[in-house]
Motif scaffolding. Sequence first.
Motif, PDB file in Angstrom:
ATOM      1  N   UNK A  36       0.809  -1.230   0.000  1.00 13.06           N
ATOM      2  CA  UNK A  36       0.000   0.000   0.000  1.00 13.06           C
ATOM      3  C   UNK A  36       0.841   1.279   0.000  1.00 13.06           C
ATOM      4  N   UNK A  37       2.163   1.144  -0.219  1.00 14.19           N
ATOM      5  CA  UNK A  37       3.007   2.346  -0.210  1.00 14.19           C
ATOM      6  C   UNK A  37       3.491   2.851  -1.579  1.00 14.19           C
ATOM      7  N   UNK A  38       3.622   1.995  -2.626  1.00 15.94           N
ATOM      8  CA  UNK A  38       4.281   2.508  -3.847  1.00 15.94           C
ATOM      9  C   UNK A  38       3.576   3.703  -4.475  1.00 15.94           C
ATOM     10  N   UNK A  39       2.248   3.674  -4.523  1.00 19.75           N
ATOM     11  CA  UNK A  39       1.517   4.784  -5.132  1.00 19.75           C
ATOM     12  C   UNK A  39       1.619   6.054  -4.283  1.00 19.75           C
ATOM     13  N   UNK A  40       1.838   5.892  -2.981  1.00 17.50           N
ATOM     14  CA  UNK A  40       2.008   7.068  -2.108  1.00 17.50           C
ATOM     15  C   UNK A  40       3.382   7.696  -2.342  1.00 17.50           C
TER      16      UNK A  40
END
Lengths: 467, 194
Positions: A36-40
């Motif tokens: 859940x972090x790459x797009x952030x």
Amino acid sequence: MGKTIFDKIWDRHVVKIIEDGPSVLYIDKHLIHEVTSPQAFSGIEKRGAKLFRPKQIVATADHNVPTINQHLPIADQLSKFQVDTLIDNCKKHGVELYGLGHEHQGIVHVIGPELGITQPGMTIVCGDSHTSTHGAFGSIAFGIGTSEVEMVFASQCVMQSKPKVMRINIEGAIQNGVVSKDIILFIIAQISASGATGYFVEYAGSAIRALSMEARMTICNMSIEMGARGGIIAPDETTYAYIKGRPFAPKDAEWEIKLAEWKQLFTDADAKFDVEININAADIQPMVTYGTNPGMGLAVTGTVPTLESITDPTEQQNFEKALKYMGLTPGQSLLGMPVQNVFIGSCTNSRIEDFRLVASIIKGKQKDPNVKTLIVPGSQAVAKQIIAEGLDKIFAAAGVEIRQAGCSACLGMNEDKIPAGEYCISTSNRNFEGRQGAGARTMLVSPLTAAAALLTGKISDIRTMLN
Amino acid sequence: MQSLQKITSRFIPLRIENVDTDQIIPARFLKATTKLGFGKNLFRDWRYENDDETKPKADFVLNQKQYSGDILVAAKNFGCGSSREHAAWSIQDYGFKVVVSSFFADIFKNNALNNGVLPVTVTDAFLQQIFAEDADATLTIDLEKQTITIDNTGASETFDINAYKKTCMLNGYDDIDYLLSMKEEIAAFEKARG
């Protein structure tokens, strides 16, 4: 009027209240993982912004990692790319990463507490709904979406409306053979999978006080399964003893200062809750779920509800859909039903105490030959402790392999999946359709009930197997 | 973020309660590192037999040709379970601008709002009225007035949304813009608490 522990911590973290809107809430610790972090990270880069407080972030790879041969490159190319992207992002932005092969690697909600990162009074977020686990330490911990991960990257804050507060009091002693997983499955079965939506839940009462930290984490972990924003348990001597001496725990003079602060974290006697629920601990039996949401649970000796017992037509339709998926019939008993798979692991039940419980049941016995197992420690540290305590020998003698740390079959993102149509007795947290693999039929239980199924190949009442 | 003021559209009725985010987008599709292309996997395992795009399940509403539109209408407790924002991305990428239900899970509601998808909470009775309509019926959602109307019958309800989120949605602003503008205030807060 007095304040709840939730109010005390929340109020201390409000930077600003937006009129007729949410609050800007300051976050002490931000845990991140590969999914859940790459797009952030790419979002923050696109805005030309920098991470505001990278030192308050800790990263690990857990959701997508294999649980065998972790020393080899990840075979699944998409998974490998996602894990590699986390490594690159952490390097580029100065975030501490406990990646594959690191001694601190593990499921994010296992390593936070284990390393002493999770502490009372903190606000903790992670792009994962089971962040509620950390509330067991008397912190406000909740899951967030990726946009919110980006918000914390940008400002160390999230925008949140203050939830209502519910207290669940569990008084008395629990029966032999009943553990904390049964307590939380019992609660969710009582109030339903949406019964606490909009609330932050405090768990209190003598039955909660008597639990170990591991057991408290299991309860707070599943708060989200009844819709709650999070769960919280006031810290006490059990909490302090667990934290003391852990790698990131305060030390020496700082420990004394923190301890004094933590001792102020309790709900005042005259504090008011929006809802209070009282449960008699002795009423709780070993639990098992029969349906496709965690609220569809019953005592292991009970029977699936009948169609007539459900009055609402939409609910009736959903009940039938769930039973069809699970291959069960209304009114049937589950005891003695054959199961093909046992999964022991996940952020709910993969801590050392869970392995001790299972080992205590299977010691000197053999696994049922028809049962396939996935036994997955929550962290490298748990895996090491299993060996240090000699539990690995008990599992090996029972014919059971212990794997390497990760989320594994809880959500079936890696290769650890349950075949379509087969039943899986699982210590994880969700029995949704396809959660453990397309067509997989999950039944949520405690580690003790899982151990019983591992030996018998059937849904069994652990109470009949205890000395 | 895309702005939204007023929309009139046909809708897709999903008469299922407790739709969890694992159904909206199964975990095996979470290996992406961008937000693109999730729509084709929306409700993947309810849409296709054995994960095969050439075998759509006839009984699933997204496969029923009579239904179309930019509005998804679902039974209570929509979006429960995992916090994966991929669920909101897949709903948006499929083309939905509004999701109507009698009850939303908290994290999904935030994720939807952060992606320009408007969650509209209606009463159980109103939800049943929507479900009773034919496939060619339309709904009108007016965010400024905070109303949802069944155009055939004129039946209408107001819905809640906090003023801040409403402004964001009407103008296409997001929270990150706001928080970036607050950095000095946040640094001062950090300093004050020691």
